[in-house]
Design a protein around this motif. Structure first.
Motif, PDB file in Angstrom:
ATOM      1  N   THR A  36      -1.576   8.426  -5.240  1.00 23.27           N
ATOM      2  CA  THR A  36      -0.248   7.830  -5.447  1.00 23.27           C
ATOM      3  C   THR A  36      -0.409   6.471  -6.125  1.00 23.27           C
ATOM      4  O   THR A  36      -1.369   5.748  -5.852  1.00 23.27           O
ATOM      5  CB  THR A  36       0.455   7.651  -4.080  1.00 23.27           C
ATOM      6  OG1 THR A  36       0.654   8.941  -3.504  1.00 23.27           O
ATOM      7  CG2 THR A  36       1.807   6.960  -4.237  1.00 23.27           C
ATOM      8  N   GLY A  37       0.547   6.142  -6.982  1.00 22.51           N
ATOM      9  CA  GLY A  37       0.548   4.812  -7.593  1.00 22.51           C
ATOM     10  C   GLY A  37       0.660   4.877  -9.104  1.00 22.51           C
ATOM     11  O   GLY A  37       0.692   5.953  -9.697  1.00 22.51           O
ATOM     12  N   SER A  38       0.685   3.708  -9.725  1.00 29.78           N
ATOM     13  CA  SER A  38       0.916   3.660 -11.166  1.00 29.78           C
ATOM     14  C   SER A  38      -0.280   4.204 -11.951  1.00 29.78           C
ATOM     15  O   SER A  38      -0.101   4.789 -13.033  1.00 29.78           O
ATOM     16  CB  SER A  38       1.235   2.226 -11.599  1.00 29.78           C
ATOM     17  OG  SER A  38       0.204   1.350 -11.214  1.00 29.78           O
ATOM     18  N   THR A  39      -1.503   4.031 -11.426  1.00 31.67           N
ATOM     19  CA  THR A  39      -2.664   4.583 -12.131  1.00 31.67           C
ATOM     20  C   THR A  39      -2.646   6.104 -12.046  1.00 31.67           C
ATOM     21  O   THR A  39      -2.872   6.806 -13.044  1.00 31.67           O
ATOM     22  CB  THR A  39      -3.974   4.016 -11.525  1.00 31.67           C
ATOM     23  OG1 THR A  39      -3.835   2.598 -11.365  1.00 31.67           O
ATOM     24  CG2 THR A  39      -5.157   4.308 -12.427  1.00 31.67           C
ATOM     25  N   ASP A  87      -7.564   9.215  -6.919  1.00 33.12           N
ATOM     26  CA  ASP A  87      -6.551   8.230  -6.535  1.00 33.12           C
ATOM     27  C   ASP A  87      -6.934   6.870  -7.116  1.00 33.12           C
ATOM     28  O   ASP A  87      -8.030   6.691  -7.657  1.00 33.12           O
ATOM     29  CB  ASP A  87      -6.469   8.167  -4.991  1.00 33.12           C
ATOM     30  CG  ASP A  87      -5.149   7.574  -4.499  1.00 33.12           C
ATOM     31  OD1 ASP A  87      -4.353   7.070  -5.322  1.00 33.12           O
ATOM     32  OD2 ASP A  87      -4.910   7.618  -3.278  1.00 33.12           O
ATOM     33  N   GLY A  88      -6.037   5.924  -6.977  1.00 33.36           N
ATOM     34  CA  GLY A  88      -6.307   4.543  -7.364  1.00 33.36           C
ATOM     35  C   GLY A  88      -6.654   3.726  -6.131  1.00 33.36           C
ATOM     36  O   GLY A  88      -6.893   4.271  -5.048  1.00 33.36           O
ATOM     37  N   ALA A  89      -6.683   2.412  -6.272  1.00 30.93           N
ATOM     38  CA  ALA A  89      -6.960   1.525  -5.133  1.00 30.93           C
ATOM     39  C   ALA A  89      -6.376   0.153  -5.447  1.00 30.93           C
ATOM     40  O   ALA A  89      -6.133  -0.182  -6.614  1.00 30.93           O
ATOM     41  CB  ALA A  89      -8.451   1.414  -4.881  1.00 30.93           C
ATOM     42  N   ASP A  90      -6.168  -0.602  -4.395  1.00 31.37           N
ATOM     43  CA  ASP A  90      -5.721  -1.987  -4.570  1.00 31.37           C
ATOM     44  C   ASP A  90      -6.921  -2.922  -4.709  1.00 31.37           C
ATOM     45  O   ASP A  90      -6.858  -3.913  -5.432  1.00 31.37           O
ATOM     46  CB  ASP A  90      -4.839  -2.413  -3.393  1.00 31.37           C
ATOM     47  CG  ASP A  90      -3.604  -1.538  -3.305  1.00 31.37           C
ATOM     48  OD1 ASP A  90      -2.868  -1.472  -4.306  1.00 31.37           O
ATOM     49  OD2 ASP A  90      -3.389  -0.892  -2.262  1.00 31.37           O
ATOM     50  N   LYS A 100      -6.352   0.326   0.244  1.00 32.85           N
ATOM     51  CA  LYS A 100      -5.277   1.086  -0.385  1.00 32.85           C
ATOM     52  C   LYS A 100      -4.005   0.900   0.441  1.00 32.85           C
ATOM     53  O   LYS A 100      -4.021   0.282   1.485  1.00 32.85           O
ATOM     54  CB  LYS A 100      -5.651   2.576  -0.459  1.00 32.85           C
ATOM     55  CG  LYS A 100      -6.838   2.830  -1.376  1.00 32.85           C
ATOM     56  CD  LYS A 100      -7.215   4.299  -1.517  1.00 32.85           C
ATOM     57  CE  LYS A 100      -6.053   5.235  -1.656  1.00 32.85           C
ATOM     58  NZ  LYS A 100      -5.137   4.889  -2.754  1.00 32.85           N
ATOM     59  N   GLY A 101      -2.914   1.417  -0.063  1.00 34.37           N
ATOM     60  CA  GLY A 101      -1.688   1.356   0.719  1.00 34.37           C
ATOM     61  C   GLY A 101      -0.634   0.420   0.167  1.00 34.37           C
ATOM     62  O   GLY A 101       0.425   0.257   0.768  1.00 34.37           O
ATOM     63  N   GLY A 102      -0.937  -0.169  -1.016  1.00 34.19           N
ATOM     64  CA  GLY A 102       0.073  -1.026  -1.645  1.00 34.19           C
ATOM     65  C   GLY A 102       1.369  -0.272  -1.872  1.00 34.19           C
ATOM     66  O   GLY A 102       2.463  -0.840  -1.787  1.00 34.19           O
ATOM     67  N   GLY A 103       1.241   1.029  -2.125  1.00 29.61           N
ATOM     68  CA  GLY A 103       2.424   1.861  -2.338  1.00 29.61           C
ATOM     69  C   GLY A 103       2.949   2.484  -1.053  1.00 29.61           C
ATOM     70  O   GLY A 103       3.944   3.211  -1.074  1.00 29.61           O
ATOM     71  N   GLY A 104       2.263   2.229   0.044  1.00 26.30           N
ATOM     72  CA  GLY A 104       2.742   2.694   1.350  1.00 26.30           C
ATOM     73  C   GLY A 104       2.402   4.131   1.683  1.00 26.30           C
ATOM     74  O   GLY A 104       2.863   4.663   2.683  1.00 26.30           O
ATOM     75  N   ALA A 105       1.555   4.761   0.864  1.00 29.09           N
ATOM     76  CA  ALA A 105       1.251   6.185   1.085  1.00 29.09           C
ATOM     77  C   ALA A 105      -0.089   6.377   1.791  1.00 29.09           C
ATOM     78  O   ALA A 105      -0.662   7.465   1.766  1.00 29.09           O
ATOM     79  CB  ALA A 105       1.241   6.927  -0.259  1.00 29.09           C
ATOM     80  N   GLU A 109      -2.570   9.737   1.991  1.00 33.40           N
ATOM     81  CA  GLU A 109      -3.722   9.601   1.086  1.00 33.40           C
ATOM     82  C   GLU A 109      -5.022   9.766   1.856  1.00 33.40           C
ATOM     83  O   GLU A 109      -5.952  10.446   1.397  1.00 33.40           O
ATOM     84  CB  GLU A 109      -3.700   8.216   0.424  1.00 33.40           C
ATOM     85  CG  GLU A 109      -2.587   8.031  -0.585  1.00 33.40           C
ATOM     86  CD  GLU A 109      -2.520   6.615  -1.127  1.00 33.40           C
ATOM     87  OE1 GLU A 109      -1.900   6.432  -2.178  1.00 33.40           O
ATOM     88  OE2 GLU A 109      -3.056   5.691  -0.518  1.00 33.40           O
ATOM     89  N   LYS A 127      -9.215  -4.778  -9.981  1.00 30.55           N
ATOM     90  CA  LYS A 127      -9.322  -4.240  -8.609  1.00 30.55           C
ATOM     91  C   LYS A 127     -10.700  -4.424  -7.979  1.00 30.55           C
ATOM     92  O   LYS A 127     -10.859  -4.254  -6.778  1.00 30.55           O
ATOM     93  CB  LYS A 127      -8.992  -2.739  -8.626  1.00 30.55           C
ATOM     94  CG  LYS A 127      -7.676  -2.368  -9.308  1.00 30.55           C
ATOM     95  CD  LYS A 127      -6.492  -2.733  -8.469  1.00 30.55           C
ATOM     96  CE  LYS A 127      -5.159  -2.295  -9.028  1.00 30.55           C
ATOM     97  NZ  LYS A 127      -4.925  -0.869  -9.086  1.00 30.55           N
TER      98      LYS A 127
HETATM   99  C1  5RP Z   1      -0.692   3.670  -2.750  1.00 29.63           C
HETATM  100  C2  5RP Z   1      -2.087   3.279  -3.094  1.00 29.63           C
HETATM  101  C3  5RP Z   1      -2.419   3.114  -4.523  1.00 29.63           C
HETATM  102  O1  5RP Z   1      -3.544   3.863  -4.825  1.00 29.63           O
HETATM  103  C4  5RP Z   1      -2.745   1.664  -4.777  1.00 29.63           C
HETATM  104  O2  5RP Z   1      -1.666   0.887  -4.321  1.00 29.63           O
HETATM  105  C5  5RP Z   1      -3.005   1.401  -6.257  1.00 29.63           C
HETATM  106  O3  5RP Z   1      -1.810   1.573  -6.956  1.00 29.63           O
HETATM  107  P1  5RP Z   1      -1.699   1.245  -8.505  1.00 29.63           P
HETATM  108  O4  5RP Z   1      -2.445   2.312  -9.215  1.00 29.63           O
HETATM  109  O5  5RP Z   1      -0.214   1.275  -8.762  1.00 29.63           O
HETATM  110  O6  5RP Z   1      -2.273  -0.129  -8.732  1.00 29.63           O
HETATM  111  O7  5RP Z   1      -2.938   3.122  -2.258  1.00 29.63           O
HETATM  112  O8  5RP Z   1      -0.513   3.730  -1.366  1.00 29.63           O
END
Ligand code: 5RP
Length: 231
Positions: A36-39, A87-90, A100-105, A109, A127
Protein backbone atom coordinates in the motif's frame (compact mmCIF):
# COMPACT_ATOMS: atom_id res chain seq x y z
CA UNK A 1 12.10 14.08 -20.58
CA UNK A 2 10.85 15.76 -17.39
CA UNK A 3 7.87 14.25 -15.62
CA UNK A 4 4.79 16.56 -15.78
CA UNK A 5 3.52 15.19 -12.40
CA UNK A 6 6.81 15.54 -10.56
CA UNK A 7 5.76 18.79 -8.88
CA UNK A 8 3.09 16.94 -6.88
CA UNK A 9 5.59 14.47 -5.44
CA UNK A 10 9.30 15.29 -5.71
CA UNK A 11 10.13 11.56 -5.55
CA UNK A 12 7.60 10.45 -8.16
CA UNK A 13 10.21 9.80 -10.86
CA UNK A 14 12.23 7.63 -8.45
CA UNK A 15 9.07 5.79 -7.36
CA UNK A 16 8.18 5.05 -10.99
CA UNK A 17 11.71 3.83 -11.68
CA UNK A 18 11.80 1.52 -8.67
CA UNK A 19 8.35 0.17 -9.53
CA UNK A 20 9.56 -0.67 -13.03
CA UNK A 21 12.46 -2.64 -11.54
CA UNK A 22 10.11 -4.41 -9.11
CA UNK A 23 8.13 -5.64 -12.09
CA UNK A 24 11.11 -7.81 -13.09
CA UNK A 25 10.72 -9.84 -9.85
CA UNK A 26 7.19 -10.93 -10.80
CA UNK A 27 6.85 -14.35 -12.35
CA UNK A 28 4.29 -15.35 -14.93
CA UNK A 29 1.00 -16.63 -13.47
CA UNK A 30 1.77 -15.85 -9.83
CA UNK A 31 -0.54 -14.53 -7.14
CA UNK A 32 1.22 -11.39 -5.96
CA UNK A 33 1.04 -9.85 -2.49
CA UNK A 34 0.59 -6.13 -3.09
CA UNK A 35 1.42 -3.46 -0.50
CA UNK A 36 0.00 0.00 0.00
CA UNK A 37 1.13 3.56 -0.64
CA UNK A 38 2.22 5.94 -3.36
CA UNK A 39 5.21 3.80 -4.42
CA UNK A 40 3.01 0.73 -4.69
CA UNK A 41 0.50 2.77 -6.68
CA UNK A 42 3.25 3.29 -9.28
CA UNK A 43 3.73 -0.49 -9.39
CA UNK A 44 -0.01 -1.14 -9.72
CA UNK A 45 -0.12 1.11 -12.77
CA UNK A 46 2.42 -1.21 -14.43
CA UNK A 47 0.81 -4.52 -13.49
CA UNK A 48 -1.12 -4.79 -16.75
CA UNK A 49 2.30 -5.38 -18.39
CA UNK A 50 2.72 -8.73 -16.60
CA UNK A 51 0.57 -11.83 -16.46
CA UNK A 52 -0.71 -12.42 -12.93
CA UNK A 53 -3.09 -15.10 -11.80
CA UNK A 54 -4.24 -12.50 -9.30
CA UNK A 55 -3.30 -10.61 -6.18
CA UNK A 56 -3.73 -10.47 -2.42
CA UNK A 57 -4.18 -6.85 -1.40
CA UNK A 58 -2.77 -5.31 1.77
CA UNK A 59 -5.49 -2.67 2.07
CA UNK A 60 -8.91 -1.75 0.79
CA UNK A 61 -7.33 1.12 -1.17
CA UNK A 62 -4.95 -1.25 -2.97
CA UNK A 63 -7.75 -3.75 -3.55
CA UNK A 64 -9.86 -1.03 -5.22
CA UNK A 65 -7.00 -0.04 -7.53
CA UNK A 66 -6.27 -3.65 -8.49
CA UNK A 67 -9.91 -4.40 -9.17
CA UNK A 68 -10.15 -1.29 -11.36
CA UNK A 69 -7.46 -2.84 -13.57
CA UNK A 70 -9.38 -6.12 -13.76
CA UNK A 71 -6.91 -8.00 -11.56
CA UNK A 72 -8.54 -10.80 -9.63
CA UNK A 73 -8.38 -10.43 -5.85
CA UNK A 74 -7.81 -13.50 -3.71
CA UNK A 75 -8.52 -13.89 0.00
CA UNK A 76 -5.27 -14.74 1.78
CA UNK A 77 -7.01 -17.64 3.52
CA UNK A 78 -7.69 -19.33 0.21
CA UNK A 79 -4.23 -19.19 -1.35
CA UNK A 80 -1.66 -20.56 1.12
CA UNK A 81 1.85 -19.13 1.07
CA UNK A 82 2.56 -16.44 -1.53
CA UNK A 83 5.86 -16.44 -3.40
CA UNK A 84 6.27 -12.68 -3.41
CA UNK A 85 5.13 -9.58 -1.53
CA UNK A 86 6.06 -6.14 -2.87
CA UNK A 87 5.60 -3.01 -0.79
CA UNK A 88 7.15 0.33 0.08
CA UNK A 89 8.39 1.61 3.44
CA UNK A 90 8.63 4.81 5.42
CA UNK A 91 12.17 3.97 6.60
CA UNK A 92 14.56 1.07 5.94
CA UNK A 93 17.95 0.36 7.53
CA UNK A 94 21.02 -1.44 6.23
CA UNK A 95 19.69 -4.80 7.48
CA UNK A 96 16.29 -4.48 5.78
CA UNK A 97 14.38 -3.64 8.96
CA UNK A 98 11.63 -1.16 8.22
CA UNK A 99 9.15 1.28 9.66
CA UNK A 100 5.87 1.08 7.80
CA UNK A 101 2.35 2.23 8.46
CA UNK A 102 2.43 5.83 7.29
CA UNK A 103 -0.64 4.93 5.26
CA UNK A 104 -2.23 3.10 8.18
CA UNK A 105 -2.32 -0.30 6.49
CA UNK A 106 0.36 -1.86 8.71
CA UNK A 107 -1.62 -4.81 10.10
CA UNK A 108 -2.84 -6.19 6.82
CA UNK A 109 0.58 -5.45 5.27
CA UNK A 110 2.32 -7.38 8.03
CA UNK A 111 -0.05 -10.33 7.66
CA UNK A 112 0.47 -10.57 3.91
CA UNK A 113 4.24 -10.09 4.33
CA UNK A 114 4.37 -12.88 6.95
CA UNK A 115 2.48 -15.18 4.61
CA UNK A 116 4.92 -14.56 1.76
CA UNK A 117 8.22 -16.27 0.98
CA UNK A 118 10.00 -13.09 -0.12
CA UNK A 119 9.49 -9.41 0.63
CA UNK A 120 10.76 -6.98 -1.99
CA UNK A 121 10.80 -3.43 -0.65
CA UNK A 122 10.79 -0.48 -3.04
CA UNK A 123 12.18 2.80 -1.72
CA UNK A 124 13.30 6.17 -2.97
CA UNK A 125 16.49 7.65 -1.57
CA UNK A 126 14.71 9.54 1.23
CA UNK A 127 13.77 6.28 3.01
CA UNK A 128 17.22 4.81 3.76
CA UNK A 129 18.34 5.47 7.34
CA UNK A 130 21.29 4.45 9.55
CA UNK A 131 18.93 3.87 12.47
CA UNK A 132 15.14 3.51 12.46
CA UNK A 133 13.02 5.94 14.44
CA UNK A 134 12.92 9.40 12.96
CA UNK A 135 9.63 8.42 11.36
CA UNK A 136 7.03 7.73 14.08
CA UNK A 137 6.08 4.12 14.76
CA UNK A 138 2.40 3.60 13.99
CA UNK A 139 0.75 1.48 16.68
CA UNK A 140 -2.67 0.09 15.75
CA UNK A 141 -4.82 -0.14 18.86
CA UNK A 142 -8.29 -1.40 19.72
CA UNK A 143 -10.32 1.80 20.24
CA UNK A 144 -11.15 1.07 23.89
CA UNK A 145 -7.47 0.58 24.78
CA UNK A 146 -6.26 3.86 23.28
CA UNK A 147 -5.51 5.78 26.48
CA UNK A 148 -4.07 2.78 28.30
CA UNK A 149 -1.75 1.93 25.41
CA UNK A 150 -0.72 5.59 25.10
CA UNK A 151 0.38 5.59 28.77
CA UNK A 152 2.37 2.38 28.22
CA UNK A 153 4.07 3.91 25.17
CA UNK A 154 5.07 6.93 27.26
CA UNK A 155 6.64 4.54 29.80
CA UNK A 156 8.76 3.16 26.94
CA UNK A 157 10.01 6.68 26.18
CA UNK A 158 7.64 7.29 23.27
CA UNK A 159 5.43 10.25 22.52
CA UNK A 160 2.17 8.86 21.10
CA UNK A 161 0.00 11.07 18.93
CA UNK A 162 -3.54 9.94 18.16
CA UNK A 163 -4.10 9.92 14.37
CA UNK A 164 -7.27 12.02 14.42
CA UNK A 165 -10.10 11.08 12.10
CA UNK A 166 -8.42 7.87 10.92
CA UNK A 167 -9.88 4.39 11.29
CA UNK A 168 -8.00 1.35 9.99
CA UNK A 169 -9.47 -1.26 7.65
CA UNK A 170 -10.07 -3.32 10.82
CA UNK A 171 -11.96 -0.52 12.65
CA UNK A 172 -9.09 0.37 14.98
CA UNK A 173 -7.22 3.60 15.75
CA UNK A 174 -3.55 4.52 15.35
CA UNK A 175 -1.11 6.09 17.78
CA UNK A 176 1.83 7.54 15.83
CA UNK A 177 4.63 7.20 18.34
CA UNK A 178 7.60 9.56 18.16
CA UNK A 179 10.95 9.40 19.96
CA UNK A 180 11.14 5.63 20.54
CA UNK A 181 14.76 4.46 20.74
CA UNK A 182 14.95 1.62 18.24
CA UNK A 183 18.30 0.08 19.16
CA UNK A 184 16.99 -3.46 18.70
CA UNK A 185 14.11 -3.46 16.18
CA UNK A 186 13.06 -7.09 16.76
CA UNK A 187 12.97 -6.61 20.54
CA UNK A 188 11.00 -3.38 20.40
CA UNK A 189 8.57 -4.83 17.84
CA UNK A 190 7.88 -7.68 20.29
CA UNK A 191 7.63 -5.36 23.31
CA UNK A 192 5.04 -3.20 21.56
CA UNK A 193 3.06 -6.26 20.46
CA UNK A 194 2.92 -7.42 24.08
CA UNK A 195 1.03 -4.33 25.29
CA UNK A 196 -2.57 -5.41 25.87
CA UNK A 197 -4.83 -3.72 23.32
CA UNK A 198 -2.15 -3.37 20.65
CA UNK A 199 -3.13 -5.07 17.40
CA UNK A 200 0.08 -4.47 15.50
CA UNK A 201 2.94 -1.99 15.21
CA UNK A 202 4.81 -0.46 12.30
CA UNK A 203 8.24 -1.96 13.03
CA UNK A 204 8.86 -4.64 10.40
CA UNK A 205 11.89 -6.47 11.78
CA UNK A 206 10.44 -9.97 11.96
CA UNK A 207 8.98 -9.44 8.52
CA UNK A 208 12.07 -7.57 7.26
CA UNK A 209 12.82 -7.22 3.55
CA UNK A 210 14.68 -9.90 1.60
CA UNK A 211 15.50 -7.46 -1.19
CA UNK A 212 15.58 -3.67 -1.26
CA UNK A 213 15.18 -1.83 -4.53
CA UNK A 214 16.59 1.62 -3.86
CA UNK A 215 16.03 4.44 -6.30
CA UNK A 216 18.15 7.52 -6.59
CA UNK A 217 18.56 10.07 -9.35
CA UNK A 218 21.35 7.83 -10.71
CA UNK A 219 19.12 4.75 -11.13
CA UNK A 220 17.85 1.79 -9.14
CA UNK A 221 20.15 -0.33 -6.98
CA UNK A 222 19.20 -3.88 -5.91
CA UNK A 223 20.35 -4.85 -2.41
CA UNK A 224 19.84 -8.48 -1.28
CA UNK A 225 19.83 -9.02 2.47
CA UNK A 226 21.39 -12.14 3.93
CA UNK A 227 18.14 -13.68 5.09
CA UNK A 228 16.54 -17.07 4.56
CA UNK A 229 13.39 -17.20 2.49
CA UNK A 230 10.24 -17.65 4.65
CA UNK A 231 9.24 -21.29 4.43
C1 5RP B 1 1.42 2.12 4.27
C2 5RP B 1 2.89 1.87 4.22
C3 5RP B 1 3.62 2.35 3.03
O1 5RP B 1 4.36 1.32 2.49
C4 5RP B 1 4.57 3.44 3.46
O2 5RP B 1 3.84 4.42 4.15
C5 5RP B 1 5.30 4.05 2.26
O3 5RP B 1 4.37 4.75 1.49
P1 5RP B 1 4.81 5.62 0.24
O4 5RP B 1 5.20 4.66 -0.82
O5 5RP B 1 3.58 6.42 -0.09
O6 5RP B 1 5.95 6.51 0.68
O7 5RP B 1 3.47 1.28 5.09
O8 5RP B 1 0.88 1.66 5.48
Amino acid sequence: MSNPNAHTDPKLTQKQAVAKTALTHIEDGMILGVGTGSTVNCLIELLTQVHLKGAVASSQATENRLRALGIEIFDLNSVGKLDLYIDGADEIDAQGNMIKGGGGALTREKIVAAASRRFVCMVDDSKMVAKLGKFPVAVEVLPQARSYVARELVKLGGEPVYREGFVTDYGNVILDTFDLQINNPIKLETTLNNIVGVVCNGIFANQSAHIMLKASDDGVETVSFDKAINQ
